[in-house]
Write an enzyme that holds these catalytic residues in place. Sequence first.
Site, PDB file in Angstrom:
ATOM      1  N   HIS A   1      -2.338 -56.928  37.346  1.00  0.00           N
ATOM      2  CA  HIS A   1      -3.252 -57.989  37.414  1.00  0.00           C
ATOM      3  C   HIS A   1      -2.733 -59.380  37.111  1.00  0.00           C
ATOM      4  CE1 HIS A   1      -6.937 -55.322  38.133  1.00  0.00           C
ATOM      5  NE2 HIS A   1      -6.117 -54.548  37.574  1.00  0.00           N
TER       6      HIS A   1
ATOM      7  N   ASP B   1      -1.894 -52.191  31.403  1.00  0.00           N
ATOM      8  CA  ASP B   1      -2.101 -51.139  30.280  1.00  0.00           C
ATOM      9  C   ASP B   1      -0.521 -51.007  29.860  1.00  0.00           C
ATOM     10  OD1 ASP B   1      -4.412 -51.436  30.517  1.00  0.00           O
ATOM     11  OD2 ASP B   1      -4.915 -49.262  30.978  1.00  0.00           O
TER      12      ASP B   1
ATOM     13  N   SER C   1       6.720 -47.956  35.331  1.00  0.00           N
ATOM     14  CA  SER C   1       7.852 -48.889  35.380  1.00  0.00           C
ATOM     15  C   SER C   1       7.651 -50.282  34.483  1.00  0.00           C
ATOM     16  CB  SER C   1       8.065 -49.518  36.840  1.00  0.00           C
ATOM     17  OG  SER C   1       9.274 -50.483  36.939  1.00  0.00           O
TER      18      SER C   1
END
Length: 285
Positions: free
Chosen positions: A145, A88, A248
Site C-alpha cells: 500500500h 505487514d 519478498s
Amino acid sequence: MSERLTVALQYVLPKRLLTQLAGKLAGLEGGRVTTAVIRWFIKRYGVDMAEAANPDPASYASFNAFFTRPLREGARPHAEADFVCPVDGAISQFGPIERDQIFQAKGHFYSTAALVGGDRSLAACFEDGDFATLYLSPRDYHRIHMPCAGRLTQMIYVPGELFSVNPATARGVPGLFARNERVVCVFEGEFGPFVMVLVGATIVGSMATVWHGVVNPPRRPDIEKRAYAEGEVVLEQGAEMGRFLLGSTVVMLFPRDVLCFSSEWVAARPVRMGEAMAQCKKVED
C-alpha cells in the site's frame, strides 16, 4: 556455519528454474489438493485467517488466490501520520542514506543508483535522504500500500538475480537488493519525490502493480522504463499499489530533510500495514 551454508547454496541452486516451477504450481486450481496445501501452509506459518476478507481456506481456487487474499474491512486502520507503513512484515533496516549508500546488513552497503537500475539523475534526488527496507515473510499479508499519497511518474523493470531476501541472506550476500530482479516505482507526492522498490526473490513467482497488472513473468534481459503522464495514476495514502506472489521485500527512498521516523521503529521489529511510520520533518522542526 548453517547460515553460511544456506547462503553458499544459493549461488549454485537453479533459482530461476525453482521460481518458475513454484509460480506454475501456485497458479494451479487443484481442488481438494489445493485446499490441503493451503491448510498446511496456514498451520505451518501461523497465518491468521480471521483477518482475511474470506477466512475459508476452501474458497480459494489456487494458492496464488489465497496468498494475495484481501483483508477484511477495518483489519488495518490507518494511523494519523504523514507516512504510514505500506506492508505487514518486519523492519530489515531503516535510517539515513549516507550520500548514495544504503545500509543492508553486517557491513554491507549498496548504492541508490544501483537499486534504481543505474539512473544516476533519479538516484541524486535521494542523496543524504532516508530509506526503509521492509521484509515480508511467508505468513504476512502480501499486498503493498501507499505510505502517502502520490502521483506515479515512472516504473522501471530491472532484471536480476533471484536470491532469497530473508535476514540470513541479507547478511551474507553483498548488494542483495540491488542484485535481485525488481520493479522501481517512482512517485511525486506532497513532500516531494519518493520511490518504492518491489524486490523479487527465490520462489517469488510474480510481482504486480494495480496500474499495470503482472509485471513479471515473463522475465526480460533488459531494463525497461515506462513514463506516466500527470494525473494518469494517482493513489491516495493507504491505497493498494501492488502485490507479491510469495514473500519478498520493499525498499523505500525519500529525499533529504523530508521525514522523521517513528521513535517506535527499530530494526527487526514487526510492523503492520497502516501503522505510523514517520512524520514530515519540516512540520516537526
